[in-house]
Every structure is written in C-alpha cells, then in structure tokens.
Write an enzyme that holds these catalytic residues in place. Structure first.
Site, PDB file in Angstrom:
ATOM      1  N   SER A 258    -106.934  27.777  18.703  1.00  0.00           N
ATOM      2  CA  SER A 258    -107.401  26.411  19.181  1.00  0.00           C
ATOM      3  C   SER A 258    -108.579  26.378  18.130  1.00  0.00           C
ATOM      4  O   SER A 258    -109.355  27.554  18.010  1.00  0.00           O
ATOM      5  CB  SER A 258    -107.506  27.329  20.596  1.00  0.00           C
ATOM      6  OG  SER A 258    -108.688  25.915  20.868  1.00  0.00           O
TER       7      SER A 258
ATOM      8  N   SER B 298    -110.768  24.724  19.738  1.00  0.00           N
ATOM      9  CA  SER B 298    -112.700  24.433  20.914  1.00  0.00           C
ATOM     10  C   SER B 298    -113.822  25.113  20.390  1.00  0.00           C
ATOM     11  O   SER B 298    -114.535  24.474  20.453  1.00  0.00           O
ATOM     12  CB  SER B 298    -111.943  24.287  22.131  1.00  0.00           C
ATOM     13  OG  SER B 298    -110.682  23.927  22.551  1.00  0.00           O
TER      14      SER B 298
ATOM     15  N   LYS C 126    -101.641  23.515  32.247  1.00  0.00           N
ATOM     16  CA  LYS C 126    -102.285  21.962  32.225  1.00  0.00           C
ATOM     17  C   LYS C 126    -102.004  21.927  34.043  1.00  0.00           C
ATOM     18  O   LYS C 126    -102.783  20.765  34.700  1.00  0.00           O
ATOM     19  CB  LYS C 126    -101.908  21.533  31.743  1.00  0.00           C
ATOM     20  CG  LYS C 126    -103.023  21.242  30.227  1.00  0.00           C
ATOM     21  CD  LYS C 126    -102.633  20.660  29.460  1.00  0.00           C
ATOM     22  CE  LYS C 126    -103.802  20.920  28.151  1.00  0.00           C
ATOM     23  NZ  LYS C 126    -104.138  19.582  27.224  1.00  0.00           N
TER      24      LYS C 126
ATOM     25  N   ASP D  79    -106.814  14.373  28.122  1.00  0.00           N
ATOM     26  CA  ASP D  79    -105.621  13.790  26.631  1.00  0.00           C
ATOM     27  C   ASP D  79    -105.478  12.857  27.024  1.00  0.00           C
ATOM     28  O   ASP D  79    -105.215  11.983  25.649  1.00  0.00           O
ATOM     29  CB  ASP D  79    -105.057  14.481  27.194  1.00  0.00           C
ATOM     30  CG  ASP D  79    -104.527  16.831  26.553  1.00  0.00           C
ATOM     31  OD1 ASP D  79    -105.610  16.812  25.751  1.00  0.00           O
ATOM     32  OD2 ASP D  79    -104.581  17.171  27.571  1.00  0.00           O
TER      33      ASP D  79
ATOM     34  N   GLY E 144     -91.166  15.861  25.310  1.00  0.00           N
ATOM     35  CA  GLY E 144     -91.734  17.136  25.704  1.00  0.00           C
ATOM     36  C   GLY E 144     -91.622  17.254  27.477  1.00  0.00           C
ATOM     37  O   GLY E 144     -92.063  15.244  27.348  1.00  0.00           O
TER      38      GLY E 144
ATOM     39  N   GLY F  20     -94.407  18.625  29.182  1.00  0.00           N
ATOM     40  CA  GLY F  20     -95.500  19.377  30.399  1.00  0.00           C
ATOM     41  C   GLY F  20     -96.844  18.873  30.286  1.00  0.00           C
ATOM     42  O   GLY F  20     -96.547  17.345  30.348  1.00  0.00           O
TER      43      GLY F  20
ATOM     44  N   ARG G 287     -86.234  19.226  26.779  1.00  0.00           N
ATOM     45  CA  ARG G 287     -85.178  20.696  26.642  1.00  0.00           C
ATOM     46  C   ARG G 287     -85.091  20.864  27.862  1.00  0.00           C
ATOM     47  O   ARG G 287     -84.101  20.433  27.682  1.00  0.00           O
ATOM     48  CB  ARG G 287     -85.971  21.777  25.855  1.00  0.00           C
ATOM     49  CG  ARG G 287     -85.331  22.691  25.878  1.00  0.00           C
ATOM     50  CD  ARG G 287     -85.843  23.760  25.473  1.00  0.00           C
ATOM     51  NE  ARG G 287     -87.310  24.203  26.229  1.00  0.00           N
ATOM     52  CZ  ARG G 287     -87.761  25.551  26.162  1.00  0.00           C
ATOM     53  NH1 ARG G 287     -88.008  25.730  24.425  1.00  0.00           N
ATOM     54  NH2 ARG G 287     -89.410  26.000  26.774  1.00  0.00           N
ATOM     55  N   THR G 288     -85.688  20.815  28.480  1.00  0.00           N
ATOM     56  CA  THR G 288     -84.662  21.018  30.184  1.00  0.00           C
ATOM     57  C   THR G 288     -85.418  19.572  31.128  1.00  0.00           C
ATOM     58  O   THR G 288     -85.682  18.663  31.599  1.00  0.00           O
ATOM     59  CB  THR G 288     -86.013  22.090  30.939  1.00  0.00           C
ATOM     60  OG1 THR G 288     -86.633  23.072  30.200  1.00  0.00           O
ATOM     61  CG2 THR G 288     -86.059  22.570  32.608  1.00  0.00           C
TER      62      THR G 288
ATOM     63  N   ASP H   9     -84.094  18.686  34.511  1.00  0.00           N
ATOM     64  CA  ASP H   9     -84.880  18.422  35.316  1.00  0.00           C
ATOM     65  C   ASP H   9     -86.598  17.540  35.330  1.00  0.00           C
ATOM     66  O   ASP H   9     -86.484  16.887  35.556  1.00  0.00           O
ATOM     67  CB  ASP H   9     -84.187  19.162  36.321  1.00  0.00           C
ATOM     68  CG  ASP H   9     -83.243  19.994  36.222  1.00  0.00           C
ATOM     69  OD1 ASP H   9     -82.142  20.251  35.602  1.00  0.00           O
ATOM     70  OD2 ASP H   9     -83.709  21.594  37.792  1.00  0.00           O
TER      71      ASP H   9
ATOM     72  N   TYR I  96    -101.421  20.056  16.268  1.00  0.00           N
ATOM     73  CA  TYR I  96    -102.744  19.676  14.937  1.00  0.00           C
ATOM     74  C   TYR I  96    -103.311  20.810  14.586  1.00  0.00           C
ATOM     75  O   TYR I  96    -104.123  21.030  13.580  1.00  0.00           O
ATOM     76  CB  TYR I  96    -104.206  19.394  15.815  1.00  0.00           C
ATOM     77  CG  TYR I  96    -104.910  20.671  16.844  1.00  0.00           C
ATOM     78  CD1 TYR I  96    -106.012  21.859  16.043  1.00  0.00           C
ATOM     79  CD2 TYR I  96    -105.038  20.466  17.905  1.00  0.00           C
ATOM     80  CE1 TYR I  96    -106.777  22.511  16.914  1.00  0.00           C
ATOM     81  CE2 TYR I  96    -105.608  21.394  18.852  1.00  0.00           C
ATOM     82  CZ  TYR I  96    -105.837  22.549  17.963  1.00  0.00           C
ATOM     83  OH  TYR I  96    -107.123  23.101  19.597  1.00  0.00           O
TER      84      TYR I  96
HETATM   85  P1  NAP Z   1     -96.752  22.641  28.281  1.00  0.00           P
HETATM   86  O1  NAP Z   1     -97.169  21.990  29.500  1.00  0.00           O
HETATM   87  O2  NAP Z   1     -96.058  24.376  28.493  1.00  0.00           O
HETATM   88  O3  NAP Z   1     -94.845  22.209  27.664  1.00  0.00           O
HETATM   89  C1  NAP Z   1     -94.767  22.322  27.025  1.00  0.00           C
HETATM   90  C2  NAP Z   1     -93.494  20.697  26.301  1.00  0.00           C
HETATM   91  O4  NAP Z   1     -93.055  21.258  25.214  1.00  0.00           O
HETATM   92  C3  NAP Z   1     -92.558  21.236  27.628  1.00  0.00           C
HETATM   93  O5  NAP Z   1     -92.019  20.272  28.369  1.00  0.00           O
HETATM   94  C4  NAP Z   1     -91.254  22.295  27.350  1.00  0.00           C
HETATM   95  O6  NAP Z   1     -90.206  21.677  27.704  1.00  0.00           O
HETATM   96  C5  NAP Z   1     -91.613  21.782  25.762  1.00  0.00           C
HETATM   97  N1  NAP Z   1     -90.806  23.489  24.833  1.00  0.00           N
HETATM   98  C6  NAP Z   1     -91.245  24.360  24.111  1.00  0.00           C
HETATM   99  N2  NAP Z   1     -91.252  25.002  23.771  1.00  0.00           N
HETATM  100  C7  NAP Z   1     -89.918  23.414  23.519  1.00  0.00           C
HETATM  101  C8  NAP Z   1     -88.715  24.218  22.085  1.00  0.00           C
HETATM  102  N3  NAP Z   1     -88.849  25.544  21.591  1.00  0.00           N
HETATM  103  N4  NAP Z   1     -87.884  23.297  21.831  1.00  0.00           N
HETATM  104  C9  NAP Z   1     -88.258  22.135  22.725  1.00  0.00           C
HETATM  105  N5  NAP Z   1     -88.819  22.330  23.335  1.00  0.00           N
HETATM  106  C10 NAP Z   1     -89.851  22.899  24.126  1.00  0.00           C
HETATM  107  O7  NAP Z   1     -97.323  22.354  27.076  1.00  0.00           O
HETATM  108  P2  NAP Z   1     -98.888  21.589  27.168  1.00  0.00           P
HETATM  109  O8  NAP Z   1     -99.892  21.899  27.546  1.00  0.00           O
HETATM  110  O9  NAP Z   1     -98.289  20.070  27.215  1.00  0.00           O
HETATM  111  O10 NAP Z   1     -98.730  21.144  25.251  1.00  0.00           O
HETATM  112  C11 NAP Z   1     -97.829  21.119  23.909  1.00  0.00           C
HETATM  113  C12 NAP Z   1     -98.373  20.764  22.781  1.00  0.00           C
HETATM  114  O11 NAP Z   1     -99.141  19.436  22.196  1.00  0.00           O
HETATM  115  C13 NAP Z   1     -99.063  22.017  22.283  1.00  0.00           C
HETATM  116  O12 NAP Z   1     -99.223  22.749  20.809  1.00  0.00           O
HETATM  117  C14 NAP Z   1    -100.343  21.775  22.773  1.00  0.00           C
HETATM  118  O13 NAP Z   1    -101.256  22.833  21.598  1.00  0.00           O
HETATM  119  C15 NAP Z   1    -101.002  20.011  22.471  1.00  0.00           C
HETATM  120  N6  NAP Z   1    -101.500  19.406  22.737  1.00  0.00           N
HETATM  121  C16 NAP Z   1    -102.243  18.922  21.327  1.00  0.00           C
HETATM  122  C17 NAP Z   1    -103.863  17.859  22.088  1.00  0.00           C
HETATM  123  C18 NAP Z   1    -104.846  17.931  21.177  1.00  0.00           C
HETATM  124  O14 NAP Z   1    -105.928  16.724  21.887  1.00  0.00           O
HETATM  125  N7  NAP Z   1    -104.108  17.335  20.169  1.00  0.00           N
HETATM  126  C19 NAP Z   1    -103.948  18.604  24.109  1.00  0.00           C
HETATM  127  C20 NAP Z   1    -102.711  18.917  24.386  1.00  0.00           C
HETATM  128  C21 NAP Z   1    -101.662  19.342  23.557  1.00  0.00           C
HETATM  129  P3  NAP Z   1     -88.881  23.168  28.333  1.00  0.00           P
HETATM  130  O15 NAP Z   1     -89.549  21.546  29.731  1.00  0.00           O
HETATM  131  O16 NAP Z   1     -87.786  22.400  28.226  1.00  0.00           O
HETATM  132  O17 NAP Z   1     -89.957  24.276  28.934  1.00  0.00           O
END
Ligand code: NAP
Length: 272
Positions: A19, A21, A68, A104, A127, A129, A151-152, A154, A214
C-alpha cells in the site's frame, strides 16, 4: 513532530505491504502542517479492527482488500452513495460515531474520463469485489453498457443483477464486444507481477484498458495492451483521486493533489 495531540489515521487490509496510502497521506499531512500520522495495518478480522479504532480514538481509515464489503456491518452509519454501491473504502470517526464512505467510485470515474467517454461504450469489468462494485456503479451512472466477469460465478451474477447489467464467465470473454476493459481483481499485483487476468490474444487494438492495480504501475495487462496500441490507464490516477477525497474529508483542507501524485509515483520508482 508527533505529540499527544497528533491525529492517527490508517489503512486496513490484507495484504497491505504494497500500500502506498501511508506515503501519500503522510506527505500531504506534512505539506499542509497538519498534525496527523498515517499507518498501514495488516488486518484479518475487520470487526476487531473497528473496535480498536473506537477504543483508541483513531480519526479515520482507508479500507482495502478484502474488507470493503464486510466492514459495513461494523459501522454506525454508511452514507447513501456507499450504501448504493455496497462497499466502503473510507471511514471517519466523529467523536466515537464511525461513518463509511466510498471514494473509489469518484476516483475511477475521474481517471477514466481523463482518457475516454463512457456513455454508450461496452465496458467489461473483471472482478466482483469492493473495487468492482464502485467501478461498476460508476460505469452505469455514466451511461456505459456494463458486463461483469468474475471467477466465482454466483458472486459475479449477484453483482451484475444488483447493477442491472450482464454477467459473463471469464471463459466467454473472447467473443464479447468490449470497448473498455477494466481489471479490478488483484491479478498482476506485486509480487505476482507476471500474472494477467485475461488471455493476451483477447486484448484487441482499439480497446481502452484500465487496471485498478497500481503496484506495479505498469502491470502485465497494461504492458500487453500497450504493445497492441490500446489506450491504457494505470491505477495511480484512481488511487490519487480517491486519496484526495479522503484527505479533504479527514482534514477539512484542500488536498495537495499534485504533491500526492508525485510522492506515489516516486515510491513506484517513476520520475513524475
Ligand atoms: P476484493 O473485494 O477482495 O475483490 C477481489 C476480486 O478479485 C474478487 O471478485 C475475486 O474473485 C477476484 N480475484 C481475486 N483473486 C483472483 C484470481 N487469482 N483470479 C481471478 N479473480 C480473482 O478486493 P478489492 O478491494 O475489490 O481490490 C481488488 C484490487 O483492486 C486490489 O488489487 C486493490 O489494490 C485494487 N484497488 C485499487 C484501487 C485504486 O485506487 N487504484 C482502488 C480499489 C482497489 P472471487 O469473487 O472469485 O473471489
């Protein structure tokens, strides 16, 4: 100078060592002479961390992967936009009352609109999430035609339904019409920098490709997209825009956004 009046802030997530931040916010605090300090905490149990924030009087925090969505049940209040999105990336502690916000959404829309129109475009978001919720909501609000891939199955179908958009399994991406491709999965994030969320051959010239990751700034997805002549958008703009909104909420002062961007780029090894 840290003293007994210093206000504490933090980012809560797991993994957290990537991070930026703390770099971004500490340099901004010091730039405006604000008596605050910002930490990064690796948090597995978000509910316990929120209890700690209340107990210690920590003034605010950024919420990141994977908390989140789950953090919302531990807060006293969630603002309307974050409620609609279904995810929180920022909290503020006002005399023990903890409120959640989502910046975000704002960060992603601003970063995209610097490089492309969204209205009427076919947008595929990888994604489902916390980040995907904010980005997906942003695309719909701007009149884009959204498809969620996850990936998941549902979880992807549920988000697509909530956003009144389409769901597509990763395996069917190849045949889809896609003008804008946005990765919101952590695939490609440090230390797994060689990973890429879709097959290289499915990235086509003419697409706009954005990565929310990033660290590194140029992910393998963006590198491949660049070689195909695509317009690319790295995760730094989204990150800095959401960070500036957090800073303004916490301090009540205008964010020194150019300095924040510069410090983040420096930390990523780029000269700004
Ligand atoms: P999160 O809530 O944990 O969601 C992660 C998502 O990615 C889920 O849908 C998950 O799928 C999928 N995923 C995880 N590992 C995977 C893999 N190996 N193959 C395919 N899909 C996969 O996380 P998040 O908070 O959304 O953050 C996700 C990413 O975005 C992080 O890298 C974070 O640093 C980045 N981000 C960047 C910013 C920015 O300001 N630039 C802001 C927010 C987030 P499943 O549902 O199948 O588990």
């Amino acid at each position: 100078m840290i003293n007994s009046n210093t206000s504490l802030y933090a980012v809560l997530g797991d993994p957290i060592s990537h991070s930026l931040s703390p770099v971004m916010h500490n340099s901004a605090f010091s730039h405006i002479d604000y008596n605050g300090v910002y930490f990064a905490f690796k948090v597995e149990e978000i509910g316990n961390a929120i209890t700690g924030i209340r107990a210690l009087g920590i003034k605010g925090a950024g919420i990141t992967i994977p908390h989140k969505v789950t953090v919302m049940e531990f807060l006293d209040e969630v603002d309307n936009l974050a409620k609609k999105i279904g995810a929180v990336n920022t909290i503020v502690n006002r005399k023990g009352k903890i409120t959640g916000y989502n910046f975000d959404f704002l960060g992603a829309v601003k970063a995209l609109k610097e490089k492309t129109d969204i209205k009427g475009k076919n947008v595929s978001v990888l994604g489902a999430g916390g980040a995907a919720r904010a980005v997906g909501y942003g695309i719909i609000s701007e009149g884009g035609r959204l498809t969620i891939l996850n990936r998941t199955i549902d979880k992807g179908e549920k988000l697509a339904e909530e956003l009144e958009s389409e769901f597509c399994p990763f395996s069917d991406f190849k045949g889809r019409k896609c003008d804008i491709l946005i990765n919101t999965t952590p695939v490609g994030m440090h230390p797994h920098v060689r990973d890429i969320p879709v097959a290289k051959e499915d990235i086509k010239k003419g697409m706009v490709v954005m990565d929310a990751v990033y660290s590194p700034i140029k992910t393998n997805l963006l590198r491949v997209a660049e070689t195909k002549g695509c317009v690319t958008i790295d995760g730094v703009s989204m990150f800095v825009y959401q960070g500036a909104a957090q800073f303004e909420l916490w301090t009540g002062k205008k964010a020194p956004i150019d300095l924040m961007r510069k410090r983040v780029l420096n930390a990523l090894g780029c000269s700004s």
